[in-house]
Design an enzyme around this catalytic site. Structure first.
Site, mmCIF file in Angstrom:
data_model
loop_
_atom_site.group_PDB
_atom_site.id
_atom_site.type_symbol
_atom_site.label_atom_id
_atom_site.label_comp_id
_atom_site.label_asym_id
_atom_site.label_seq_id
_atom_site.Cartn_x
_atom_site.Cartn_y
_atom_site.Cartn_z
ATOM 1 N N HIS A 306 0.841 -1.188 0.000
ATOM 2 C CA HIS A 306 0.000 0.000 0.000
ATOM 3 C C HIS A 306 0.878 1.240 0.000
ATOM 4 O O HIS A 306 1.920 1.258 0.644
ATOM 5 C CB HIS A 306 -0.914 0.023 1.240
ATOM 6 C CG HIS A 306 -2.058 0.981 1.110
ATOM 7 N ND1 HIS A 306 -1.919 2.321 1.371
ATOM 8 C CD2 HIS A 306 -3.338 0.801 0.725
ATOM 9 C CE1 HIS A 306 -3.075 2.930 1.153
ATOM 10 N NE2 HIS A 306 -3.951 2.036 0.752
ATOM 11 N N ASP A 363 -8.148 -4.300 -0.357
ATOM 12 C CA ASP A 363 -8.700 -4.743 -1.634
ATOM 13 C C ASP A 363 -8.539 -6.235 -1.864
ATOM 14 O O ASP A 363 -9.301 -6.838 -2.617
ATOM 15 C CB ASP A 363 -8.035 -3.979 -2.790
ATOM 16 C CG ASP A 363 -8.596 -2.585 -2.907
ATOM 17 O OD1 ASP A 363 -9.786 -2.430 -2.607
ATOM 18 O OD2 ASP A 363 -7.849 -1.672 -3.272
HETATM 19 N N1 ACO Z 1 4.175 -7.532 -5.426
HETATM 20 C C1 ACO Z 1 5.525 -7.694 -5.490
HETATM 21 N N2 ACO Z 1 6.408 -6.770 -5.093
HETATM 22 C C2 ACO Z 1 5.927 -5.632 -4.607
HETATM 23 C C3 ACO Z 1 4.530 -5.383 -4.504
HETATM 24 C C4 ACO Z 1 3.647 -6.386 -4.928
HETATM 25 N N3 ACO Z 1 2.315 -6.205 -4.848
HETATM 26 N N4 ACO Z 1 4.328 -4.161 -3.991
HETATM 27 C C5 ACO Z 1 5.540 -3.643 -3.775
HETATM 28 N N5 ACO Z 1 6.511 -4.524 -4.140
HETATM 29 C C6 ACO Z 1 7.963 -4.349 -3.980
HETATM 30 C C7 ACO Z 1 8.536 -3.370 -4.998
HETATM 31 O O1 ACO Z 1 8.938 -4.028 -6.163
HETATM 32 C C8 ACO Z 1 9.682 -2.785 -4.228
HETATM 33 O O2 ACO Z 1 10.722 -3.710 -4.234
HETATM 34 P P1 ACO Z 1 12.269 -3.208 -4.179
HETATM 35 O O3 ACO Z 1 12.402 -2.444 -2.900
HETATM 36 O O4 ACO Z 1 13.054 -4.447 -4.237
HETATM 37 O O5 ACO Z 1 12.444 -2.329 -5.387
HETATM 38 C C9 ACO Z 1 9.166 -2.704 -2.795
HETATM 39 O O6 ACO Z 1 8.177 -3.744 -2.705
HETATM 40 C C10 ACO Z 1 8.499 -1.378 -2.428
HETATM 41 O O7 ACO Z 1 7.456 -1.165 -3.351
HETATM 42 P P2 ACO Z 1 7.033 0.260 -3.901
HETATM 43 O O8 ACO Z 1 6.631 0.119 -5.327
HETATM 44 O O9 ACO Z 1 8.082 1.267 -3.561
HETATM 45 O O10 ACO Z 1 5.774 0.590 -3.046
HETATM 46 P P3 ACO Z 1 4.807 1.724 -3.417
HETATM 47 O O11 ACO Z 1 4.408 2.383 -2.150
HETATM 48 O O12 ACO Z 1 5.338 2.595 -4.470
HETATM 49 O O13 ACO Z 1 3.562 0.965 -4.078
HETATM 50 C C11 ACO Z 1 1.545 -0.151 -4.334
HETATM 51 C C12 ACO Z 1 2.446 0.637 -3.384
HETATM 52 C C13 ACO Z 1 1.330 0.647 -5.643
HETATM 53 C C14 ACO Z 1 0.190 -0.360 -3.683
HETATM 54 C C15 ACO Z 1 2.226 -1.487 -4.633
HETATM 55 O O14 ACO Z 1 2.455 -2.192 -3.434
HETATM 56 C C16 ACO Z 1 1.435 -2.336 -5.617
HETATM 57 O O15 ACO Z 1 1.563 -2.168 -6.825
HETATM 58 N N6 ACO Z 1 0.561 -3.264 -5.094
HETATM 59 C C17 ACO Z 1 -0.281 -4.056 -5.931
HETATM 60 C C18 ACO Z 1 -1.480 -3.232 -6.408
HETATM 61 C C19 ACO Z 1 -2.539 -3.034 -5.326
HETATM 62 O O16 ACO Z 1 -2.886 -3.944 -4.598
HETATM 63 N N7 ACO Z 1 -3.071 -1.798 -5.247
HETATM 64 C C20 ACO Z 1 -4.133 -1.474 -4.288
HETATM 65 C C21 ACO Z 1 -3.645 -0.622 -3.168
HETATM 66 S S1 ACO Z 1 -4.921 -0.454 -1.951
HETATM 67 C C22 ACO Z 1 -5.899 0.809 -2.438
HETATM 68 O O17 ACO Z 1 -5.573 1.581 -3.298
HETATM 69 C C23 ACO Z 1 -7.256 0.990 -1.749
#
Ligand code: ACO
Length: 427
Positions: A306, A363
């Site tokens: 998130h 979600d």
């Molecule tokens: N699956 C695998 N790896 C992940 C995921 C995931 N769902 N989410 C984050 N990571 C990893 C990233 O690759 C990154 O790895 P690194 O440090 O080795 O580069 C690390 O975790 C940090 O991730 P960020 O992208 O910096 O986290 P950010 O805060 O930018 O993104 C987000 C958050 C967009 C929600 C992300 O976790 C994601 O894409 N999740 C899946 C989509 C989702 O479920 N969205 C709904 C959110 S809830 C809502 O909006 C009500």
């Protein structure tokens, strides 16, 4: 703490007021920076920009705190019903029993829709996305009651808000039933708000409808958990559209459109689509865990992580319990839900996910509940919109009462500088 900061630009010093919120959040008030120093700030996506001062919702992503008007989401989800929470968000305090009774009666009074709106609904292709239909019908409601809301008149304001709280659930149920090919029904005024919603959606024309308490309780929790999340994309949209003095219904319709996107309300649909894709590929969760961890693969585990909550999503903790109850109570046996459980278990024990503090978000579980209730994936965001309605209304009302100015961000222009017009023949 000092209530002024100074910045030094080209040897000129400018004072900037410091604003401190009630939860000790500190902000620099740069509103006079342009007139004082001919400077604007640049912050694409407003990731570090406060657009308003608000007394509605507090969240602390690091600590996993979410509170509406000071009350924790955990307590509200356990003890309140959605209508109480709607009242709390919009009017600022939990209602007394009399206030709640009046709210409920006033909603029932208004839970009727001009029959001509059915014609508009029936004119949409069956394949139209339910969010597009809901947004259009919400705008359409204005045409049937075009009087402007006088924001200085409490009664006028109350009436508009109640009309919305009353009519949107009927529209949500209609959009769902049309997609399912079921006759469009009105509600049952003997029922509470959420029971009525469940009946309007799920009753069959040839069968007595029996309420399922677990389903109603899960829906109640889902709606409460989604009811507000401070200045997210759709709420900011509602505030900014309303700041032009567009009416409440038009502003909410814009909020629905903003919620439609996959980066916002569409994420729970993406979760189920991912689970279905894994299922049709043989159901190998380990393979998809590896894909999610592979930096050369764009695949991400939808429903994990998130942007704001970096330790846990407090809403996910609550809704996980409700999801388990619904699956057990309905005796659901769906391979997709088994895949969800498998992924959840593996991710929670996997070093990659543990190290990055990637937990299932709200979600992940909301999609599972909606799927168990036989709600089609494209309808998930519509359910989210219904939950978010009180939050949008509360923000619209707050913005108008505080007489906030029209929203009008600035930009840093990076296009062509002045050049002379060239005649078409010489281009
Ligand atoms: N699956 C695998 N790896 C992940 C995921 C995931 N769902 N989410 C984050 N990571 C990893 C990233 O690759 C990154 O790895 P690194 O440090 O080795 O580069 C690390 O975790 C940090 O991730 P960020 O992208 O910096 O986290 P950010 O805060 O930018 O993104 C987000 C958050 C967009 C929600 C992300 O976790 C994601 O894409 N999740 C899946 C989509 C989702 O479920 N969205 C709904 C959110 S809830 C809502 O909006 C009500």
């Amino acid at each position: 703490m000092n209530n002024k900061a100074t910045i030094n630009i080209n040897d000129n010093t400018h004072d900037i007021d410091i604003i401190t919120g009630s939860e000790k959040e500190v902000a620099l008030d740069i509103s006079k920076l342009r007139s004082d120093a001919n400077l604007i700030t640049l912050d694409a996506g407003f990731k570090n920009t406060g657009s308003c001062q608000s007394a509605i919702t507090f969240l602390d992503g690091e600590k996993g705190i979410l509170r509406y008007r000071g009350y924790s989401i955990e307590e509200l989800a356990e003890k309140a019903d959605f209508l109480e929470v709607a009242y709390l968000l919009i009017f600022g305090e939990l209602p007394t029993q009399d206030q709640l009774n009046k709210l409920s009666d006033d909603i029932k009074e208004r839970a009727i829709i001009d029959e001509d709106l059915r014609i508009i609904l029936n004119s949409f292709p069956k394949s139209a996305h339910p969010m597009g239909i809901l947004s259009s019908l919400t705008s359409g409601l204005v045409a049937f009651d075009p009087s402007a809301v006088d924001i200085d008149d409490e009664e006028d304001m109350y009436d508009a808000i109640l009309n919305l709280l009353a009519k949107i659930p009927v529209l949500v149920a209609w959009v769902y039933r049309r997609r399912k090919g079921l006759p469009l029904e009105y509600g049952d005024t003997s029922l509470g708000y959420v029971e009525n919603l469940a009946k309007m959606m799920f009753q069959r024309p040839n069968k007595e409808y029996i309420q399922n308490k677990t389903v109603v309780s899960a829906l109640n929790k889902l709606l409460i958990l989604h009811a507000d999340h401070e200045q997210n994309c759709s709420t900011s949209t509602v505030r900014i559209v309303g700041s032009s003095h567009a009416g409440l219904f038009a502003s909410i319709s814009a909020g629905i459109s903003a919620l439609w996107g996959r980066l916002h309300g569409g994420a729970n649909q993406a979760v189920i689509e991912m689970l279905e894709a894994i299922d049709s590929d043989g159901g190998d969760t380990k393979k998809y865990m590896l894909k999610a961890k592979d930096k050369t693969d764009p695949f991400r585990l939808m429903g994990f992580g998130h942007r704001v909550y970096k330790n846990f999503d407090p809403r996910a903790k609550i809704i996980k319990v409700a999801a388990d109850e619904v699956l057990k109570d309905l005796g659901i046996n769906d391979p997709i839900l088994d895949i969800a459980k498998g992924l959840e278990k593996e991710a929670l024990e996997d070093k990659y996910f543990v190290d990055r503090k990637l937990y299932p978000n709200v979600d992940f579980y909301s999609g599972i509940i909606y799927k168990a209730l036989d709600i089609p994936a494209e309808m998930f965001t519509v359910m989210f919109a219904l939950g978010r309605l009180p939050g949008w209304v509360a923000h619209w009302r707050e913005m108008r009462i505080r007489k906030e100015p029209i929203g009008r961000p600035r930009q840093v222009y990076i296009g062509q500088t002045h050049r002379l017009f060239s005649d078409i023949k010489s281009r």
